[in-house]
Design a protein around this motif. Structure first.
Motif, PDB file in Angstrom:
ATOM      1  N   CYS A  26       0.815  -1.227   0.000  1.00 47.43           N
ATOM      2  CA  CYS A  26       0.000   0.000   0.000  1.00 47.43           C
ATOM      3  C   CYS A  26       0.840   1.266   0.000  1.00 47.43           C
ATOM      4  O   CYS A  26       0.278   2.366  -0.134  1.00 47.43           O
ATOM      5  CB  CYS A  26      -0.948  -0.004   1.198  1.00 47.43           C
ATOM      6  SG  CYS A  26      -2.272  -1.222   1.070  1.00 47.43           S
ATOM      7  N   ARG A  27       2.142   1.148   0.175  1.00 52.73           N
ATOM      8  CA  ARG A  27       3.046   2.303   0.101  1.00 52.73           C
ATOM      9  C   ARG A  27       3.940   2.101  -1.116  1.00 52.73           C
ATOM     10  O   ARG A  27       4.768   1.197  -1.157  1.00 52.73           O
ATOM     11  CB  ARG A  27       3.887   2.411   1.367  1.00 52.73           C
ATOM     12  CG  ARG A  27       3.244   3.135   2.520  1.00 52.73           C
ATOM     13  CD  ARG A  27       3.584   4.632   2.501  1.00 52.73           C
ATOM     14  NE  ARG A  27       5.010   4.858   2.533  1.00 52.73           N
ATOM     15  CZ  ARG A  27       5.737   4.982   3.648  1.00 52.73           C
ATOM     16  NH1 ARG A  27       5.165   4.875   4.825  1.00 52.73           N
ATOM     17  NH2 ARG A  27       7.039   5.206   3.574  1.00 52.73           N
ATOM     18  N   LYS A  28       3.788   2.973  -2.099  1.00 52.43           N
ATOM     19  CA  LYS A  28       4.483   2.777  -3.367  1.00 52.43           C
ATOM     20  C   LYS A  28       5.993   2.778  -3.210  1.00 52.43           C
ATOM     21  O   LYS A  28       6.700   2.102  -3.959  1.00 52.43           O
ATOM     22  CB  LYS A  28       4.036   3.852  -4.362  1.00 52.43           C
ATOM     23  CG  LYS A  28       2.565   3.758  -4.756  1.00 52.43           C
ATOM     24  CD  LYS A  28       2.174   4.872  -5.687  1.00 52.43           C
ATOM     25  CE  LYS A  28       0.722   4.755  -6.142  1.00 52.43           C
ATOM     26  NZ  LYS A  28      -0.251   4.910  -5.054  1.00 52.43           N
ATOM     27  N   ASP A  29       6.518   3.560  -2.260  1.00 54.70           N
ATOM     28  CA  ASP A  29       7.963   3.559  -2.065  1.00 54.70           C
ATOM     29  C   ASP A  29       8.448   2.243  -1.477  1.00 54.70           C
ATOM     30  O   ASP A  29       9.497   1.712  -1.883  1.00 54.70           O
ATOM     31  CB  ASP A  29       8.387   4.737  -1.184  1.00 54.70           C
ATOM     32  CG  ASP A  29       7.669   4.752   0.161  1.00 54.70           C
ATOM     33  OD1 ASP A  29       6.476   4.364   0.219  1.00 54.70           O
ATOM     34  OD2 ASP A  29       8.280   5.164   1.168  1.00 54.70           O
ATOM     35  N   LEU A  30       7.678   1.680  -0.530  1.00 52.41           N
ATOM     36  CA  LEU A  30       8.064   0.403   0.061  1.00 52.41           C
ATOM     37  C   LEU A  30       7.932  -0.722  -0.971  1.00 52.41           C
ATOM     38  O   LEU A  30       8.738  -1.659  -0.975  1.00 52.41           O
ATOM     39  CB  LEU A  30       7.197   0.102   1.280  1.00 52.41           C
ATOM     40  CG  LEU A  30       7.259   1.138   2.412  1.00 52.41           C
ATOM     41  CD1 LEU A  30       6.384   0.696   3.584  1.00 52.41           C
ATOM     42  CD2 LEU A  30       8.703   1.343   2.878  1.00 52.41           C
ATOM     43  N   THR A  31       6.934  -0.624  -1.834  1.00 51.06           N
ATOM     44  CA  THR A  31       6.804  -1.596  -2.922  1.00 51.06           C
ATOM     45  C   THR A  31       8.034  -1.571  -3.818  1.00 51.06           C
ATOM     46  O   THR A  31       8.597  -2.616  -4.168  1.00 51.06           O
ATOM     47  CB  THR A  31       5.555  -1.299  -3.769  1.00 51.06           C
ATOM     48  OG1 THR A  31       4.383  -1.415  -2.963  1.00 51.06           O
ATOM     49  CG2 THR A  31       5.453  -2.260  -4.940  1.00 51.06           C
ATOM     50  N   ARG A  32       8.462  -0.369  -4.192  1.00 53.48           N
ATOM     51  CA  ARG A  32       9.636  -0.254  -5.069  1.00 53.48           C
ATOM     52  C   ARG A  32      10.858  -0.915  -4.424  1.00 53.48           C
ATOM     53  O   ARG A  32      11.614  -1.635  -5.093  1.00 53.48           O
ATOM     54  CB  ARG A  32       9.920   1.226  -5.336  1.00 53.48           C
ATOM     55  CG  ARG A  32       8.978   1.831  -6.353  1.00 53.48           C
ATOM     56  CD  ARG A  32       9.394   1.482  -7.768  1.00 53.48           C
ATOM     57  NE  ARG A  32       8.283   1.702  -8.694  1.00 53.48           N
ATOM     58  CZ  ARG A  32       7.558   0.754  -9.250  1.00 53.48           C
ATOM     59  NH1 ARG A  32       7.826  -0.509  -8.981  1.00 53.48           N
ATOM     60  NH2 ARG A  32       6.586   1.028 -10.080  1.00 53.48           N
ATOM     61  N   ARG A  33      11.072  -0.663  -3.142  1.00 56.56           N
ATOM     62  CA  ARG A  33      12.248  -1.231  -2.464  1.00 56.56           C
ATOM     63  C   ARG A  33      12.182  -2.757  -2.436  1.00 56.56           C
ATOM     64  O   ARG A  33      13.171  -3.444  -2.702  1.00 56.56           O
ATOM     65  CB  ARG A  33      12.340  -0.680  -1.046  1.00 56.56           C
ATOM     66  CG  ARG A  33      12.721   0.789  -0.978  1.00 56.56           C
ATOM     67  CD  ARG A  33      12.616   1.315   0.436  1.00 56.56           C
ATOM     68  NE  ARG A  33      12.972   2.725   0.518  1.00 56.56           N
ATOM     69  CZ  ARG A  33      12.740   3.489   1.577  1.00 56.56           C
ATOM     70  NH1 ARG A  33      12.164   2.978   2.645  1.00 56.56           N
ATOM     71  NH2 ARG A  33      13.101   4.764   1.576  1.00 56.56           N
ATOM     72  N   ALA A  34      11.004  -3.297  -2.096  1.00 58.69           N
ATOM     73  CA  ALA A  34      10.862  -4.747  -1.999  1.00 58.69           C
ATOM     74  C   ALA A  34      11.054  -5.409  -3.360  1.00 58.69           C
ATOM     75  O   ALA A  34      11.729  -6.446  -3.471  1.00 58.69           O
ATOM     76  CB  ALA A  34       9.493  -5.101  -1.417  1.00 58.69           C
ATOM     77  N   LEU A  35      10.478  -4.829  -4.408  1.00 59.15           N
ATOM     78  CA  LEU A  35      10.606  -5.439  -5.728  1.00 59.15           C
ATOM     79  C   LEU A  35      12.028  -5.326  -6.257  1.00 59.15           C
ATOM     80  O   LEU A  35      12.539  -6.269  -6.877  1.00 59.15           O
ATOM     81  CB  LEU A  35       9.617  -4.787  -6.702  1.00 59.15           C
ATOM     82  CG  LEU A  35       8.127  -4.914  -6.367  1.00 59.15           C
ATOM     83  CD1 LEU A  35       7.279  -4.449  -7.539  1.00 59.15           C
ATOM     84  CD2 LEU A  35       7.759  -6.321  -5.943  1.00 59.15           C
ATOM     85  N   ALA A  36      12.661  -4.190  -6.015  1.00 63.12           N
ATOM     86  CA  ALA A  36      14.043  -4.029  -6.473  1.00 63.12           C
ATOM     87  C   ALA A  36      14.956  -5.038  -5.774  1.00 63.12           C
ATOM     88  O   ALA A  36      15.842  -5.638  -6.407  1.00 63.12           O
ATOM     89  CB  ALA A  36      14.518  -2.600  -6.215  1.00 63.12           C
ATOM     90  N   ALA A  37      14.731  -5.238  -4.468  1.00 67.56           N
ATOM     91  CA  ALA A  37      15.570  -6.185  -3.722  1.00 67.56           C
ATOM     92  C   ALA A  37      15.396  -7.608  -4.234  1.00 67.56           C
ATOM     93  O   ALA A  37      16.328  -8.418  -4.174  1.00 67.56           O
ATOM     94  CB  ALA A  37      15.215  -6.116  -2.241  1.00 67.56           C
ATOM     95  N   ALA A  38      14.201  -7.917  -4.746  1.00 71.79           N
ATOM     96  CA  ALA A  38      13.931  -9.262  -5.256  1.00 71.79           C
ATOM     97  C   ALA A  38      14.232  -9.403  -6.745  1.00 71.79           C
ATOM     98  O   ALA A  38      14.044 -10.480  -7.312  1.00 71.79           O
ATOM     99  CB  ALA A  38      12.467  -9.614  -4.998  1.00 71.79           C
TER     100      ALA A  38
END
Length: 422
Positions: free
Chosen positions: A117-129
């Motif tokens: 639900c937080r676009k910045d946290l989504t970006r970090r999680a997807l980039a890390a994966a």
């Protein structure tokens, strides 16, 4: 059957689809809201009984104060005994996950929902994966955005990290437009539900290519792809969804790559026991994730899916909230494609009428025609909240539903006045 705790909802189509799914499944629900009048204002009287009339109980509580809400819900649980928790409103999905954990009920991990639900946290999680997405930068203010924009590169997209429906998402071409977009964000510190927004500014590479969404259901650690929807976007420099078709009119291999990327995104966020609507751009370099929404699709995409496949994603949302395996088996419906096209205002004024409705309504390919009543003040659309109505169509033979919906929409003409009718 089950007793569901529903924490807030939308006032749009899901406010009817979700209660209908609950009752068709033999369930009942208790509704918790900070403002019952928000929903009483939201639905026309001619659409039948208000959905809240079917609730077992309507409870008023401060749904924006999670530290106070969760103990209140635990006390309520002791009396009413809930079997699951859900919502159809993005702004309350984290509250649902926290409440489910506190009450010992099925549900996704709160940390996963908060990240989605937080676009910045989504970006970090997807980039890390290693899940493909745009280049991006998170900025604290306009000064930081000016510096970061040089690294991301113009043109780029400016986004709030915690709004939905495309609100205040803008494409910008240079530093001047960037500063204007940042000012607009700063001038909107509280969302429509009275929640204070996170002030961070997200800059993203402007991706090119068609946009699609992948509709999935994850239960017991396994993500099932229901299908791929294609999307039409307009309203530049905003990103307004102007229509959808299911299934997407793209090659099977392309749809497969989009589905695989969406599944990876759901897994990277750690989402389980959830229906997801993941949006992607089909760029020349392959699918890139735009965002992951841990709830059923809006804009009546769930109905497009149901008309084509027979799969009810609202019912699936109820099932996973109860910890049950949803019925996702497609069945013959006599429909090969279904599409929706949205009527957008093109001028400032007050809506006086929409001409052409009777001709469109009588067409055999029309599944739904919904139009805003006269008297609404409008401005040109800058988000998905500005629609004046829609037409939904079906094609029993092939992928022609989109062309039919767009053709019929062209026959609808809004007329405006500058004065509110007496």
């Amino acid at each position: 059957m089950g007793h569901l705790l529903v924490i807030e909802s939308w006032v749009g189509s899901m406010s009817r689809l979700l209660p209908a799914a609950l009752h068709q499944g033999g369930h009942e629900f208790t509704f918790v809201t900070r403002d019952p009048h928000h929903y009483l204002r939201g639905l026309p009287a001619d659409e039948g009984p208000h959905p809240l009339l079917s609730a077992r109980a309507v409870v008023t509580a401060d749904t924006n104060d999670l530290d106070a809400l969760v103990p209140d819900l635990a006390a309520l649980h002791q009396t009413l005994r809930f079997d699951g928790v859900l919502s159809s409103c993005d702004y309350y999905l984290p509250a649902v996950a926290r409440a489910a954990r506190a009450l010992g009920l099925p549900g996704p991990a709160p940390e996963a929902v908060e990240a989605a639900c937080r676009k910045d946290l989504t970006r970090r999680a997807l980039a890390a994966a290693g899940v493909p997405g745009p280049r991006y930068a998170l900025c604290a203010d306009t000064t930081g955005a000016r510096t970061a924009a040089r690294g991301v590169g113009y043109p780029l997209v400016v986004k709030p990290v915690d709004l939905c429906a495309g609100m205040l998402v803008r494409a910008v071409r240079d530093a001047r437009e960037l500063e204007r977009a940042c000012r607009d964000l700063a001038a909107f510190p509280v969302n429509a539900r009275g929640q204070h927004r996170h002030p961070a500014i997200l800059l993203e590479e402007l991706l090119t290519g068609p946009e699609v969404s992948v509709e999935t259901v994850t239960a017991g650690g396994t993500t099932h792809v229901v299908g791929v929807t294609d999307k039409s976007i307009g309203g530049a420099p905003a990103f307004v969804e102007t229509g959808h078709m299911f299934p997407a009119g793209i090659e099977r291999a392309t749809a497969g790559r989009a589905a695989a990327t969406a599944r990876r995104a759901v897994e990277a966020l750690g989402l389980d026991q959830v229906v997801c609507h993941t949006e992607l751009k089909l760029t020349p370099d392959g699918p890139r994730v735009v965002e992951v929404n841990p709830r059923p699709a809006g804009n009546r995409i769930t109905e497009l899916v149901r008309h084509v496949t027979g799969v009810d994603l609202a019912a699936a949302c109820v099932d996973v909230a109860l910890g049950r395996a949803p019925d996702l088996a497609p069945r013959p419906t006599g429909v090969r494609s279904a599409a929706i096209a949205f009527l957008l205002p093109g001028a400032d004024g007050v809506l006086a009428a929409i001409d052409g409705a009777d001709t469109v309504r009588d067409r055999p390919e029309v599944l739904e025609l919904a139009l805003t009543a006269p008297g609404r003040a409008v401005t040109p659309a800058t988000s998905n909240n500005a629609y004046l109505g829609h037409v939904m169509t079906a094609d029993p033979h092939g992928p022609g539903a989109r062309a039919a919906a767009e053709r019929l929409l062209a026959g609808l003409t809004p007329r405006y006045t500058t004065a509110v009718p007496a």
